[in-house]
Design an enzyme around this catalytic site. Structure first.
Site, PDB file in Angstrom:
ATOM      1  N   GLY A  68       0.824  -1.201   0.000  1.00 34.03           N
ATOM      2  CA  GLY A  68       0.000   0.000   0.000  1.00 34.03           C
ATOM      3  C   GLY A  68       0.855   1.247   0.000  1.00 34.03           C
ATOM      4  O   GLY A  68       2.036   1.207  -0.351  1.00 34.03           O
ATOM      5  N   CYS A  69       0.269   2.357   0.397  1.00 35.03           N
ATOM      6  CA  CYS A  69       1.014   3.613   0.492  1.00 35.03           C
ATOM      7  C   CYS A  69       2.245   3.380   1.355  1.00 35.03           C
ATOM      8  O   CYS A  69       2.145   2.846   2.463  1.00 35.03           O
ATOM      9  CB  CYS A  69       0.140   4.712   1.089  1.00 35.03           C
ATOM     10  SG  CYS A  69       1.021   6.253   1.380  1.00 35.03           S
ATOM     11  N   PHE A  70       3.405   3.788   0.888  1.00 34.31           N
ATOM     12  CA  PHE A  70       4.652   3.431   1.574  1.00 34.31           C
ATOM     13  C   PHE A  70       4.880   4.121   2.902  1.00 34.31           C
ATOM     14  O   PHE A  70       5.717   3.700   3.685  1.00 34.31           O
ATOM     15  CB  PHE A  70       5.872   3.598   0.673  1.00 34.31           C
ATOM     16  CG  PHE A  70       5.945   4.822  -0.213  1.00 34.31           C
ATOM     17  CD1 PHE A  70       5.514   6.070   0.191  1.00 34.31           C
ATOM     18  CD2 PHE A  70       6.482   4.697  -1.482  1.00 34.31           C
ATOM     19  CE1 PHE A  70       5.615   7.180  -0.639  1.00 34.31           C
ATOM     20  CE2 PHE A  70       6.592   5.800  -2.328  1.00 34.31           C
ATOM     21  CZ  PHE A  70       6.153   7.048  -1.902  1.00 34.31           C
TER      22      PHE A  70
END
Length: 149
Positions: free
Chosen positions: A9-11
């Site tokens: 997902g979003c890092f």
């Protein structure tokens, strides 16, 4: 030091969580698995580059081993959703483990298989050879830490 790369997902969130694990000595966010060796956040967001947002780590094997890190990776995101984590939707938010060598590949496959048995074959996490990693822009590095200052 050994290296590993994970997409979940979003890092920003995974970087924050991984950076707190004893034995992980460095984290860096970037993009991996895409068509080119260089890309930008704006390009990745189009969904056309095939890159995933990733966290690249360095770890001390004397303190933590790769299998422990892979097991932890599976606890910090939902490995049963395709191209989505929470509100973030798109191929750049996929669940994927990028391996550097055959040993990492075998370990990742074993951990995934064990989890897949528990979750009745619903794990969609890809396991792929590291390709075209590039570091994300500086404003993405340690983003949550910077934001809380």
């Amino acid at each position: 030091m050994k290296k590993a790369i994970f997409a979940s997902g979003c890092f920003w969130g995974p970087e924050e969580k991984l950076s707190k694990i004893k034995g992980i000595t460095k984290t860096e966010v970037g993009y991996c698995g895409g068509n080119n060796s260089k890309t930008s956040y704006e390009e990745v967001c189009t969904g056309q580059t095939n890159h995933a947002e990733v966290v690249k780590i360095e770890f001390d094997e004397k303190v933590i081993n790769y299998e422990e890190i892979v097991n932890f990776f599976f606890t910090i995101h939902d490995p049963t959703t395709v191209n989505r984590q929470g509100p973030n939707i798109g191929s750049q938010y996929r669940s994927e483990i990028f391996f550097y060598d055959d040993e990492q590949k075998k370990i990742a496959e074993k951990v995934k298989e064990n989890l897949n048995e528990k979750l009745k074959k619903k794990v969609v996490t890809k396991i792929s050879k590291e390709i075209n990693y590039c570091k994300a822009e500086e404003y993405h590095q340690k983003y949550l830490q910077k934001k809380s200052l």
